[in-house]
Design an enzyme around this catalytic site. Structure first.
Site, PDB file in Angstrom:
ATOM      1  N   ASP A  84      86.614  54.397  39.711  1.00  0.00           N
ATOM      2  CA  ASP A  84      85.853  55.525  40.259  1.00  0.00           C
ATOM      3  C   ASP A  84      85.607  55.345  41.754  1.00  0.00           C
ATOM      4  O   ASP A  84      85.782  54.271  42.307  1.00  0.00           O
ATOM      5  CB  ASP A  84      84.500  55.625  39.546  1.00  0.00           C
ATOM      6  CG  ASP A  84      84.641  56.245  38.169  1.00  0.00           C
ATOM      7  OD1 ASP A  84      85.689  56.847  37.903  1.00  0.00           O
ATOM      8  OD2 ASP A  84      83.683  56.124  37.377  1.00  0.00           O
ATOM      9  N   PRO A 137      75.830  48.213  39.848  1.00  0.00           N
ATOM     10  CA  PRO A 137      75.459  49.175  40.882  1.00  0.00           C
ATOM     11  C   PRO A 137      76.248  49.055  42.192  1.00  0.00           C
ATOM     12  O   PRO A 137      76.190  49.955  43.017  1.00  0.00           O
ATOM     13  CB  PRO A 137      73.979  48.876  41.118  1.00  0.00           C
ATOM     14  CG  PRO A 137      73.807  47.452  40.708  1.00  0.00           C
ATOM     15  CD  PRO A 137      74.780  47.225  39.587  1.00  0.00           C
ATOM     16  N   THR A 173      73.086  49.247  34.890  1.00  0.00           N
ATOM     17  CA  THR A 173      73.037  50.638  35.351  1.00  0.00           C
ATOM     18  C   THR A 173      72.182  50.784  36.612  1.00  0.00           C
ATOM     19  O   THR A 173      71.145  50.130  36.757  1.00  0.00           O
ATOM     20  CB  THR A 173      72.514  51.574  34.245  1.00  0.00           C
ATOM     21  OG1 THR A 173      72.463  52.903  34.786  1.00  0.00           O
ATOM     22  CG2 THR A 173      71.127  51.205  33.748  1.00  0.00           C
ATOM     23  N   GLY A 221      81.266  52.763  37.735  1.00  0.00           N
ATOM     24  CA  GLY A 221      80.023  52.282  38.332  1.00  0.00           C
ATOM     25  C   GLY A 221      78.926  52.130  37.289  1.00  0.00           C
ATOM     26  O   GLY A 221      78.892  52.862  36.298  1.00  0.00           O
ATOM     27  N   GLY A 222      78.048  51.156  37.502  1.00  0.00           N
ATOM     28  CA  GLY A 222      76.896  50.981  36.616  1.00  0.00           C
ATOM     29  C   GLY A 222      77.319  50.613  35.209  1.00  0.00           C
ATOM     30  O   GLY A 222      78.149  49.726  35.004  1.00  0.00           O
ATOM     31  N   ASP A 223      76.756  51.316  34.247  1.00  0.00           N
ATOM     32  CA  ASP A 223      77.133  51.135  32.844  1.00  0.00           C
ATOM     33  C   ASP A 223      78.051  52.294  32.445  1.00  0.00           C
ATOM     34  O   ASP A 223      77.766  53.445  32.784  1.00  0.00           O
ATOM     35  CB  ASP A 223      75.872  51.134  31.953  1.00  0.00           C
ATOM     36  CG  ASP A 223      76.230  50.873  30.510  1.00  0.00           C
ATOM     37  OD1 ASP A 223      76.210  49.702  30.109  1.00  0.00           O
ATOM     38  OD2 ASP A 223      76.553  51.844  29.785  1.00  0.00           O
ATOM     39  N   MET A 227      72.376  61.459  40.156  1.00  0.00           N
ATOM     40  CA  MET A 227      73.154  62.606  40.657  1.00  0.00           C
ATOM     41  C   MET A 227      72.223  63.727  41.125  1.00  0.00           C
ATOM     42  O   MET A 227      72.552  64.912  40.979  1.00  0.00           O
ATOM     43  CB  MET A 227      74.117  63.129  39.571  1.00  0.00           C
ATOM     44  CG  MET A 227      75.207  62.127  39.234  1.00  0.00           C
ATOM     45  SD  MET A 227      76.353  62.714  38.001  1.00  0.00           S
ATOM     46  CE  MET A 227      75.508  62.262  36.498  1.00  0.00           C
ATOM     47  N   LYS A 257      85.912  61.056  41.850  1.00  0.00           N
ATOM     48  CA  LYS A 257      85.602  62.481  42.030  1.00  0.00           C
ATOM     49  C   LYS A 257      84.532  62.584  43.097  1.00  0.00           C
ATOM     50  O   LYS A 257      83.599  61.797  43.095  1.00  0.00           O
ATOM     51  CB  LYS A 257      85.042  63.072  40.734  1.00  0.00           C
ATOM     52  CG  LYS A 257      86.035  63.123  39.626  1.00  0.00           C
ATOM     53  CD  LYS A 257      85.344  63.566  38.338  1.00  0.00           C
ATOM     54  CE  LYS A 257      85.859  62.763  37.181  1.00  0.00           C
ATOM     55  NZ  LYS A 257      85.055  62.756  36.014  1.00  0.00           N
TER      56      LYS A 257
HETATM   57  N1  SAH Z   1      77.289  55.001  35.134  1.00  0.00           N
HETATM   58  C1  SAH Z   1      76.535  54.964  36.376  1.00  0.00           C
HETATM   59  C2  SAH Z   1      76.034  56.328  36.789  1.00  0.00           C
HETATM   60  C3  SAH Z   1      77.138  57.327  37.101  1.00  0.00           C
HETATM   61  S1  SAH Z   1      76.526  58.830  37.729  1.00  0.00           S
HETATM   62  C4  SAH Z   1      75.395  53.964  36.232  1.00  0.00           C
HETATM   63  O1  SAH Z   1      75.094  53.506  35.111  1.00  0.00           O
HETATM   64  O2  SAH Z   1      74.812  53.590  37.265  1.00  0.00           O
HETATM   65  C5  SAH Z   1      76.516  58.528  39.466  1.00  0.00           C
HETATM   66  C6  SAH Z   1      75.104  58.425  39.977  1.00  0.00           C
HETATM   67  O3  SAH Z   1      74.593  57.107  39.784  1.00  0.00           O
HETATM   68  C7  SAH Z   1      74.934  58.668  41.458  1.00  0.00           C
HETATM   69  O4  SAH Z   1      74.888  60.050  41.745  1.00  0.00           O
HETATM   70  C8  SAH Z   1      73.600  57.998  41.731  1.00  0.00           C
HETATM   71  O5  SAH Z   1      72.528  58.802  41.279  1.00  0.00           O
HETATM   72  C9  SAH Z   1      73.693  56.793  40.820  1.00  0.00           C
HETATM   73  N2  SAH Z   1      74.157  55.559  41.496  1.00  0.00           N
HETATM   74  C10 SAH Z   1      75.249  54.843  41.184  1.00  0.00           C
HETATM   75  N3  SAH Z   1      75.315  53.729  41.945  1.00  0.00           N
HETATM   76  C11 SAH Z   1      74.226  53.746  42.760  1.00  0.00           C
HETATM   77  C12 SAH Z   1      73.716  52.861  43.754  1.00  0.00           C
HETATM   78  N4  SAH Z   1      74.344  51.746  44.092  1.00  0.00           N
HETATM   79  N5  SAH Z   1      72.556  53.204  44.362  1.00  0.00           N
HETATM   80  C13 SAH Z   1      71.893  54.326  44.037  1.00  0.00           C
HETATM   81  N6  SAH Z   1      72.338  55.198  43.110  1.00  0.00           N
HETATM   82  C14 SAH Z   1      73.480  54.908  42.468  1.00  0.00           C
END
Ligand code: SAH
Length: 237
Positions: free
Chosen positions: A33, A10, A115, A85-87, A165, A55
């Protein structure tokens, strides 16, 4: 292996997995990203070529250009890290990128990440499936099936709804859920920039969601658990 699709978690660098860190440390090319912060980019070897292909929400979609870049560098046999970001498989278009690589005959591997769908609620002290308050959790993107009346039914039935999102569409989402039968008094938590120094948690109700001031990236949590704060906001630290 040449192209690694790596989940960066995150935000905070210490929420990278060991596998993600080890892969990043041997990267020769990094394609990342927008949400990848400086703390994580600092772990990339200084010899690596780094491309920011982020993006902006609502901005132009340069997915074709990203795919092309991955194929071009993948063909060189260098160690390429596609950092997301995330997974990488949770709303990250990771599956699409892998399909393109596979179609081009390029070797690939995926490294999972934590995630934000779960790390952000946790940062706010919200156990998304707290027994007695929630019987499950549904993760949706605000660019997909959030319009499905089924979602309001699931929320009303006691499932936790986690929306990614969703910042720009939060007004419409709240209206659609209420129209679908969800009680406007249902608790909501909005977690911005979870695990980073900018982390902020706000709590409200579905009825109040449209009028809230929210900065992206944010995760919206809807359901009884959104009113909970079991750790006083300190679990991620
Ligand atoms: N693959 C990512 C998500 C990508 S879509 C995952 O697994 O986290 C991008 C969205 O993820 C953002 O619009 C928001 O809703 C969320 N997001 C990603 N990082 C975040 C964070 N640190 N805090 C809060 N929301 C986050």
């Amino acid at each position: 292996m040449t192209v690694f699709l790596v989940g960066a978690g995150p935000g905070s660098a210490d929420l990278l997995t060991l596998r993600a860190l080890r892969t990043l440390e041997r990267a020769e090319v990094v394609v990342h990203d927008r949400l990848i912060g400086a703390e994580i980019l600092a772990l990339v070897p200084s010899s690596a070529e780094v491309y920011d292909v982020g993006k902006t929400p609502g901005g132009p979609d340069n997915q074709d250009a990203i795919n092309e870049l991955l194929v071009r560098y993948g063909r060189t046999g260098r160690t390429v890290v596609r950092l997301k970001g995330g997974d990488p498989f949770v709303f990250g278009r990771g599956g699409e990128e892998l399909a393109v690589l596979a179609g081009a005959g390029i070797d690939w591997a995926v490294v999972p990440g934590i995630t934000s769908a779960f790390a952000a609620p946790l940062a706010a002290g919200i156990p998304v499936t707290h027994r007695g308050s929630s019987c499950g959790v549904v993760v949706v993107s605000a660019r997909g099936c959030e319009r499905d009346p089924e979602l309001a039914r699931l929320a009303a039935a006691g499932l936790t709804i986690v929306i990614l999102m969703g910042v720009a569409r939060r007004g419409a989402i709240a209206a659609e859920l209420i129209e679908g039968g969800l009680d406007p008094a249902t608790p909501v938590a909005v977690v911005e920039s979870a695990s980073t120094p900018e982390e902020r948690v706000q709590r409200a109700t579905v009825g109040e969601l449209p009028a809230m001031t929210v900065t992206s990236p944010a995760v919206i949590v809807i359901g009884a658990v959104a009113a909970l704060d079991l750790v006083g906001g300190t679990a991620s630290r």
